[in-house]
Design a protein around this motif. Structure first.
Motif, PDB file in Angstrom:
ATOM      1  N   PRO A  46       0.821  -1.228   0.000  1.00  0.00           N
ATOM      2  CA  PRO A  46       0.000   0.000   0.000  1.00  0.00           C
ATOM      3  C   PRO A  46       0.846   1.266   0.000  1.00  0.00           C
ATOM      4  O   PRO A  46       0.509   2.249  -0.668  1.00  0.00           O
ATOM      5  N   MET A  47       1.980   1.243   0.703  1.00  0.00           N
ATOM      6  CA  MET A  47       2.835   2.435   0.732  1.00  0.00           C
ATOM      7  C   MET A  47       3.425   2.709  -0.649  1.00  0.00           C
ATOM      8  O   MET A  47       3.428   3.846  -1.130  1.00  0.00           O
ATOM      9  N   ALA A  48       3.913   1.656  -1.327  1.00  0.00           N
ATOM     10  CA  ALA A  48       4.513   1.834  -2.658  1.00  0.00           C
ATOM     11  C   ALA A  48       3.450   2.303  -3.656  1.00  0.00           C
ATOM     12  O   ALA A  48       3.709   3.180  -4.474  1.00  0.00           O
ATOM     13  N   ASN A  49       2.233   1.742  -3.558  1.00  0.00           N
ATOM     14  CA  ASN A  49       1.160   2.173  -4.467  1.00  0.00           C
ATOM     15  C   ASN A  49       0.818   3.639  -4.262  1.00  0.00           C
ATOM     16  O   ASN A  49       0.595   4.387  -5.207  1.00  0.00           O
ATOM     17  N   TRP A  50       0.777   4.040  -2.987  1.00  0.00           N
ATOM     18  CA  TRP A  50       0.467   5.438  -2.671  1.00  0.00           C
ATOM     19  C   TRP A  50       1.548   6.353  -3.256  1.00  0.00           C
ATOM     20  O   TRP A  50       1.243   7.363  -3.901  1.00  0.00           O
ATOM     21  N   MET A  51       2.818   5.986  -3.067  1.00  0.00           N
ATOM     22  CA  MET A  51       3.896   6.835  -3.583  1.00  0.00           C
ATOM     23  C   MET A  51       3.863   6.869  -5.113  1.00  0.00           C
ATOM     24  O   MET A  51       4.082   7.904  -5.724  1.00  0.00           O
ATOM     25  N   PHE A  52       3.591   5.708  -5.717  1.00  0.00           N
ATOM     26  CA  PHE A  52       3.520   5.621  -7.171  1.00  0.00           C
ATOM     27  C   PHE A  52       2.444   6.581  -7.700  1.00  0.00           C
ATOM     28  O   PHE A  52       2.674   7.341  -8.640  1.00  0.00           O
ATOM     29  N   GLU A  53       1.281   6.571  -7.039  1.00  0.00           N
ATOM     30  CA  GLU A  53       0.185   7.480  -7.426  1.00  0.00           C
ATOM     31  C   GLU A  53       0.621   8.934  -7.306  1.00  0.00           C
ATOM     32  O   GLU A  53       0.373   9.756  -8.183  1.00  0.00           O
ATOM     33  N   GLU A  54       1.274   9.240  -6.165  1.00  0.00           N
ATOM     34  CA  GLU A  54       1.726  10.614  -5.903  1.00  0.00           C
ATOM     35  C   GLU A  54       2.654  11.104  -7.007  1.00  0.00           C
ATOM     36  O   GLU A  54       2.606  12.253  -7.409  1.00  0.00           O
ATOM     37  N   VAL A  55       3.546  10.214  -7.465  1.00  0.00           N
ATOM     38  CA  VAL A  55       4.527  10.604  -8.481  1.00  0.00           C
ATOM     39  C   VAL A  55       3.882  10.643  -9.870  1.00  0.00           C
ATOM     40  O   VAL A  55       3.928  11.653 -10.564  1.00  0.00           O
ATOM     41  N   TRP A  56       3.241   9.527 -10.243  1.00  0.00           N
ATOM     42  CA  TRP A  56       2.798   9.396 -11.635  1.00  0.00           C
ATOM     43  C   TRP A  56       1.571  10.236 -11.959  1.00  0.00           C
ATOM     44  O   TRP A  56       1.323  10.557 -13.113  1.00  0.00           O
ATOM     45  N   SER A  57       0.781  10.624 -10.945  1.00  0.00           N
ATOM     46  CA  SER A  57      -0.382  11.465 -11.252  1.00  0.00           C
ATOM     47  C   SER A  57       0.057  12.861 -11.691  1.00  0.00           C
ATOM     48  O   SER A  57      -0.713  13.602 -12.280  1.00  0.00           O
ATOM     49  N   LYS A  58       1.310  13.234 -11.409  1.00  0.00           N
ATOM     50  CA  LYS A  58       1.788  14.560 -11.797  1.00  0.00           C
ATOM     51  C   LYS A  58       2.569  14.519 -13.116  1.00  0.00           C
ATOM     52  O   LYS A  58       3.027  15.537 -13.598  1.00  0.00           O
ATOM     53  N   LEU A  59       2.756  13.322 -13.663  1.00  0.00           N
ATOM     54  CA  LEU A  59       3.544  13.215 -14.898  1.00  0.00           C
ATOM     55  C   LEU A  59       2.626  13.148 -16.123  1.00  0.00           C
ATOM     56  O   LEU A  59       1.411  13.006 -16.000  1.00  0.00           O
ATOM     57  N   LEU A  60       3.249  13.231 -17.294  1.00  0.00           N
ATOM     58  CA  LEU A  60       2.482  13.084 -18.535  1.00  0.00           C
ATOM     59  C   LEU A  60       1.988  11.638 -18.616  1.00  0.00           C
ATOM     60  O   LEU A  60       2.594  10.747 -18.021  1.00  0.00           O
ATOM     61  N   PRO A  61       0.890  11.402 -19.331  1.00  0.00           N
ATOM     62  CA  PRO A  61       0.348  10.034 -19.356  1.00  0.00           C
ATOM     63  C   PRO A  61       1.350   9.026 -19.935  1.00  0.00           C
ATOM     64  O   PRO A  61       2.107   9.356 -20.840  1.00  0.00           O
ATOM     65  N   MET A  62       1.316   7.839 -19.336  1.00  0.00           N
ATOM     66  CA  MET A  62       2.196   6.775 -19.821  1.00  0.00           C
ATOM     67  C   MET A  62       1.633   6.258 -21.137  1.00  0.00           C
ATOM     68  O   MET A  62       0.481   5.849 -21.179  1.00  0.00           O
ATOM     69  N   GLN A  63       2.404   6.300 -22.205  1.00  0.00           N
ATOM     70  CA  GLN A  63       1.883   5.805 -23.487  1.00  0.00           C
ATOM     71  C   GLN A  63       1.862   4.280 -23.498  1.00  0.00           C
ATOM     72  O   GLN A  63       0.978   3.670 -24.065  1.00  0.00           O
ATOM     73  N   ILE A  64       2.881   3.693 -22.876  1.00  0.00           N
ATOM     74  CA  ILE A  64       2.968   2.227 -22.828  1.00  0.00           C
ATOM     75  C   ILE A  64       3.333   1.872 -21.387  1.00  0.00           C
ATOM     76  O   ILE A  64       4.213   2.521 -20.804  1.00  0.00           O
TER      77      ILE A  64
END
Ligand code: SF4
Ligand code: SF4
Length: 255
Positions: free
Chosen positions: A31-49
């Motif tokens: 859960p901690m890694a998922n939360w951090m992943f969300e925090e980081v990737w929600s601010k980035l450009l969409p992942m194409q792949i």
């Protein structure tokens, strides 16, 4: 009558508390890694792949053209900021201040089953990353950096993908996307069924005896090792991704 406390889902403040600790129970890691992943990737450009489908070594590239220029890590740092789960092997002598110890609380003993590089509370980037992303960066522990960092190669498919997410490289065009998808589909036919998807370290009923079981991508599971935690240390992440034969060889070499 005893009043029972209601279970509530974990909130951001729980994670902030967890990330302050030096030792984290295994059950809190995902859960901690998922939360951090969300925090980081929600601010980035969409992942194409999806990056999990992409190779991190140049020799295994599927979608990057062989003549594509290799980016310069010193003016990037994207992977060190984006990938929140960087584990270190036992024997890697990183300072405790740089790591979280992941522990398993057994019935009789508590043992360390992984060790992760800490992330900054502010932007969740690796604590060893110094400088400014996309301009000038360096790794403070470069000579002792974990295997995962050594294996992640500049110029790999995954490297280019994360650079695109940070806006350090242009997006793939529609034509390039469709070409990449076709190549990945083709490569997906490679058989991964005999590699280890998940390694689980568990306490056995015997005094001072822990076991490692391996669950393969094809769904089968095997007991691959029993050990005394006073004499040996094993981390789950160092076994995951290997074939059963490679895991057996590693265990034989070290125990
Ligand atoms: S994303 Fe690629 S170029 Fe950037 S630091 Fe990582 S390996 Fe180097
Ligand atoms: S240890 Fe160094 S190379 Fe590895 S993620 Fe952190 S900054 Fe990057």
């Amino acid at each position: 009558m005893i009043k029972l406390a209601l279970l509530r889902p974990m909130e951001e403040r729980d994670f902030v508390q967890i990330t302050r600790q030096k030792t984290i129970p295994e059950s809190d890691v995902v859960p901690m890694a998922n939360w951090m992943f969300e925090e980081v990737w929600s601010k980035l450009l969409p992942m194409q792949i999806l990056t999990e489908n992409l190779s991190f070594s140049v020799k295994d590239n599927v979608i990057t053209p062989p003549d594509a220029p290799v980016p310069d890590c010193m003016s990037c740092g994207a992977c060190c900021a984006a990938f929140v789960y960087v584990s270190t092997a036992p024997g890697n002598d990183l300072a405790d201040a740089d790591c979280w110890k992941i522990v398993k609380n057994g019935r009789k003993r508590t043992i360390t089953v992984d060790r992760l590089i800490r992330r900054r509370r502010s932007d969740k980037s690796c604590v060893a990353l110094e400088g400014r992303l996309g301009e000038q960066v360096s790794c403070r522990i470069y000579n002792e950096r974990p295997q995962m960092c050594r294996k992640f190669e500049a110029g790999s498919d995954r490297c280019h993908a994360v650079r695109r997410a940070y806006g350090f490289e242009p997006f793939l065009t529609l034509e390039e996307m469709s070409d990449a998808k076709a190549k990945l589909e083709q490569a997906g036919k490679q058989d991964r069924s005999n590699t280890i998807k998940r390694a689980i370290i568990d306490e056995s009923d015997e005094e001072n005896k822990f076991t490692i079981s391996a669950e393969l991508h094809d769904g089968s599971a095997y007991l691959i090792h029993s050990f005394d935690p006073r004499k040996e240390t094993w981390f789950q992440s160092e076994i995951e991704g290997l074939t059963l034969e490679a895991a057996a060889q590693m265990i034989k070499n070290r125990s």
